[in-house]
Motif scaffolding. Structure first.
Motif, short mmCIF file in Angstrom:
data_model
loop_
_atom_site.label_atom_id
_atom_site.label_comp_id
_atom_site.label_asym_id
_atom_site.label_seq_id
_atom_site.Cartn_x
_atom_site.Cartn_y
_atom_site.Cartn_z
N LYS A 243 -33.04 -15.21 -56.07
CA LYS A 243 -33.52 -16.59 -56.15
C LYS A 243 -32.40 -17.56 -55.79
CE LYS A 243 -36.61 -17.82 -59.12
NZ LYS A 243 -37.39 -18.22 -60.34
N ILE A 244 -32.69 -18.48 -54.88
CA ILE A 244 -31.69 -19.44 -54.41
C ILE A 244 -32.30 -20.83 -54.37
CG2 ILE A 244 -30.45 -17.76 -53.00
CD1 ILE A 244 -31.91 -19.09 -50.54
N LYS A 245 -31.43 -21.84 -54.35
CA LYS A 245 -31.85 -23.22 -54.14
C LYS A 245 -31.74 -23.54 -52.65
CE LYS A 245 -31.03 -25.14 -58.72
NZ LYS A 245 -32.51 -25.20 -58.95
N VAL A 246 -32.73 -24.20 -52.11
CA VAL A 246 -32.75 -24.58 -50.70
C VAL A 246 -31.90 -25.83 -50.51
CG1 VAL A 246 -34.21 -25.32 -48.77
CG2 VAL A 246 -35.01 -23.54 -50.36
N ARG A 247 -30.89 -25.75 -49.67
CA ARG A 247 -29.92 -26.84 -49.48
C ARG A 247 -30.10 -27.60 -48.17
NH1 ARG A 247 -28.21 -27.53 -54.60
NH2 ARG A 247 -27.32 -25.62 -55.49
N GLU A 248 -30.84 -27.04 -47.21
CA GLU A 248 -31.09 -27.73 -45.93
C GLU A 248 -32.58 -27.89 -45.73
OE1 GLU A 248 -29.41 -29.56 -44.15
OE2 GLU A 248 -27.43 -28.68 -43.89
N GLU A 249 -32.93 -28.78 -44.80
CA GLU A 249 -34.34 -29.12 -44.58
C GLU A 249 -35.18 -27.89 -44.25
OE1 GLU A 249 -33.66 -28.05 -40.64
OE2 GLU A 249 -32.32 -29.39 -41.74
N ASP A 250 -36.36 -27.85 -44.85
CA ASP A 250 -37.33 -26.83 -44.44
C ASP A 250 -38.57 -27.48 -43.85
OD1 ASP A 250 -38.66 -27.81 -46.69
OD2 ASP A 250 -38.69 -25.89 -47.77
N ASN A 251 -38.46 -28.77 -43.52
CA ASN A 251 -39.58 -29.54 -42.97
C ASN A 251 -38.99 -30.69 -42.17
OD1 ASN A 251 -42.38 -30.10 -42.72
ND2 ASN A 251 -42.27 -31.64 -44.33
N ALA A 252 -39.35 -30.81 -40.89
CA ALA A 252 -38.73 -31.83 -40.03
C ALA A 252 -39.71 -32.40 -39.02
CB ALA A 252 -37.52 -31.24 -39.28
N MET A 253 -39.61 -33.70 -38.82
CA MET A 253 -40.35 -34.42 -37.77
C MET A 253 -39.33 -35.22 -36.96
SD MET A 253 -43.74 -34.05 -38.09
CE MET A 253 -44.83 -33.25 -39.30
N ILE A 254 -39.30 -34.99 -35.65
CA ILE A 254 -38.31 -35.60 -34.77
C ILE A 254 -39.02 -36.32 -33.62
CG2 ILE A 254 -36.26 -35.20 -33.35
CD1 ILE A 254 -36.06 -32.43 -34.71
N ILE A 255 -38.66 -37.58 -33.39
CA ILE A 255 -39.15 -38.32 -32.21
C ILE A 255 -37.97 -38.58 -31.29
CG2 ILE A 255 -40.25 -40.42 -31.35
CD1 ILE A 255 -41.69 -40.66 -34.03
N MET A 256 -38.14 -38.23 -30.02
CA MET A 256 -37.10 -38.42 -29.03
C MET A 256 -37.56 -39.41 -27.96
SD MET A 256 -35.71 -34.50 -28.49
CE MET A 256 -37.31 -33.85 -28.00
N GLU A 257 -36.64 -40.30 -27.57
CA GLU A 257 -36.89 -41.24 -26.48
C GLU A 257 -36.20 -40.73 -25.22
OE1 GLU A 257 -35.80 -45.86 -25.18
OE2 GLU A 257 -34.61 -44.78 -26.69
N HIS A 258 -36.96 -40.55 -24.15
CA HIS A 258 -36.44 -40.11 -22.87
C HIS A 258 -36.43 -41.29 -21.90
CE1 HIS A 258 -36.98 -35.85 -24.19
NE2 HIS A 258 -38.00 -36.38 -24.84
N GLU A 259 -36.06 -41.05 -20.66
CA GLU A 259 -36.08 -42.10 -19.63
C GLU A 259 -37.51 -42.52 -19.32
OE1 GLU A 259 -33.65 -43.73 -18.23
OE2 GLU A 259 -31.96 -42.60 -19.09
N LYS A 260 -37.66 -43.70 -18.76
CA LYS A 260 -38.93 -44.25 -18.29
C LYS A 260 -39.96 -44.40 -19.40
CE LYS A 260 -38.31 -42.57 -13.56
NZ LYS A 260 -38.88 -41.79 -12.44
N GLY A 261 -39.50 -44.60 -20.61
CA GLY A 261 -40.41 -44.87 -21.71
C GLY A 261 -41.11 -43.66 -22.29
N VAL A 262 -40.77 -42.47 -21.86
CA VAL A 262 -41.42 -41.26 -22.36
C VAL A 262 -40.94 -40.95 -23.78
CG1 VAL A 262 -41.77 -38.78 -22.00
CG2 VAL A 262 -41.64 -40.32 -20.03
N LEU A 263 -41.88 -40.63 -24.66
CA LEU A 263 -41.56 -40.23 -26.02
C LEU A 263 -42.04 -38.81 -26.25
CD1 LEU A 263 -42.73 -43.41 -28.00
CD2 LEU A 263 -40.38 -42.83 -27.30
N SER A 264 -41.27 -38.04 -27.00
CA SER A 264 -41.71 -36.70 -27.40
C SER A 264 -41.52 -36.51 -28.89
CB SER A 264 -40.97 -35.62 -26.62
OG SER A 264 -39.58 -35.61 -26.93
N HIS A 265 -42.33 -35.67 -29.47
CA HIS A 265 -42.32 -35.44 -30.91
C HIS A 265 -42.30 -33.94 -31.20
CE1 HIS A 265 -44.78 -34.52 -34.59
NE2 HIS A 265 -43.81 -35.25 -35.10
N ILE A 266 -41.50 -33.55 -32.18
CA ILE A 266 -41.41 -32.15 -32.57
C ILE A 266 -41.61 -32.04 -34.07
CG2 ILE A 266 -39.79 -30.22 -32.85
CD1 ILE A 266 -38.52 -31.24 -30.19
#
Length: 387
Positions: A243-266
């Motif tokens: 049994k351990i304590k979780v010290r780093e994220e186990d759930n993430a939402m990332i939005i990235m801005e690219h050139e020409k106004g393009v957005l991506s989400h992960i």
């Protein structure tokens, strides 16, 4: 769940400088038939996927393996007829002559081990991430360059024919003006080791890294990042530490801005039930999607194990399935692919600048969560990756 089951930014002169360190290996292969001598550090779970592939690569001779648990190194040496095995990297670096080190250990020590190999005059293929921070990774890249060496980092998702098809459609303008993209990868979390949940572990460098590499590879370098990360399951039970304590994220939402106004989400995480399991066999749903003013395109299956690309356009609104075959591509082919290019003196599609960009994005996502701010990025990489 158990793993064991399972942007043009470089001038011509820059490209020439990248190719030159490969010439010596190509000359050996062409004139003497000598293979690229490879040594592997880390003989745990991921090595069980690497060894079967690289041991069959016609450009490779595995000459040594190493693990801090000597029995694992000894077992791998016996199974794959590797002449020498070691329990410490220093012993392997001094005891065996080789051209390329494969780093397959816990991610927290990748940077340290990769530095040791470069200092000893060896090229490096590293499982993801190749370092614990962008700063450390850039230092490794600069070190390699100063010594006439090369370093590359996983993942190898840009090698798939599905990635190439999607990149070609973007280049041709099939989708019109690109607007947005989405990537998804998650499962219930590894049970075999604690390092995934310890500081500098987490779901982004283990899982999100694939989607980040795919979407930046298709859309070009990101300019900025905003993200939120959380811990959904604060305690876990793992094979090596209980049994351990979780010290780093186990759930993430990332939005990235690219050139020409393009957005991506992960989105990525260790709390995603997936009926297809960690291997993703039979997965017919898209995990990578791109939308434009004239069409949309979806990679079927995971980007590390794709099953095809579905394409719809204004001219043909009914989805069509393209590239249903992988043509031999597998996620664990990175080291074999790099060895081939070393032997033939050709430049692989995989490049370290891209790996560093992905690493900066992961670091920026954590900084965004900590500060509540959009984080500007500084790194770029040669793009487009498919021409």
């Amino acid at each position: 769940m158990n793993r064991k089951e399972f942007f043009k930014v470089s001038a011509a002169a820059s490209l020439a400088s990248l190719l030159s360190p490969l010439s010596a290996y190509a000359e050996k292969f062409e004139s003497e038939g000598k293979k690229v001598k490879v040594a592997v550090i880390g003989c745990g779970s991921v090595s069980t996927q690497y060894f079967p592939h690289i041991s069959k690569c016609p450009y490779v001779e595995i000459v040594a393996c190493c693990d801090i648990k000597p029995d694992r190194a000894q077992k791998a040496a016996k199974q794959y007829n590797i002449p020498k095995w070691y329990k410490h990297i220093d012993d392997m670096l001094s005891g065996s002559k080789f051209d390329l080190m494969l780093t397959l250990t816990d991610m927290q020590v990748h940077g340290e081990l990769n530095r040791k190999a470069l200092m000893a005059g060896r090229n490096v293929w590293s499982e993801k991430p190749l370092a614990n921070s962008y700063k450390e990774g850039k230092e490794l890249y600069d070190l390699a360059t100063s010594k006439g060496l090369r370093i590359w980092g996983a993942p190898a998702v840009v090698n798939s024919p599905q990635f190439a098809f999607m990149a070609e459609q973007i280049n041709k303008g099939t989708l019109g003006n690109l607007a947005c993209a989405h990537g998804h990868y998650g499962h219930e979390g590894p049970s075999w080791s604690a390092f995934f949940y310890e500081p500098l572990g987490g779901s982004m460098p283990d899982l999100g890294v694939y989607n980040i590499a795919t979407l930046t590879g298709l859309l070009g370098p990101a300019k900025s990042v905003v993200a939120m990360t959380t811990i959904v399951t604060p305690e876990r039970t793992v094979d090596d530490k209980g049994k351990i304590k979780v010290r780093e994220e186990d759930n993430a939402m990332i939005i990235m801005e690219h050139e020409k106004g393009v957005l991506s989400h992960i989105e990525c995480g260790f709390n995603y039930f997936d009926p297809y399991g960690h291997l993703g066999k039979g997965q017919e749903k898209a995990t990578i999607s791109l939308y434009g003013s004239h069409g949309n395109m979806h990679m079927v299956g995971y980007d590390w194990a794709p099953n095809g690309v579905d394409l719809s356009t204004m001219d043909h609104p009914v989805p069509q399935r393209f590239v249903p075959d992988t043509n031999g591509y597998v996620w664990q082919e990175g080291a074999s692919d790099i060895s081939k290019h070393m032997a033939l003196n050709t430049e692989p599609r995989i490049n370290v600048e891209h790996a560093l960009h992905v690493l900066e994005i992961i670091e920026a996502a954590r900084k965004s969560q900590a500060t509540g701010q959009r984080i500007q990025l500084v790194s770029k990489f040669p793009w487009p990756m498919v021409k």
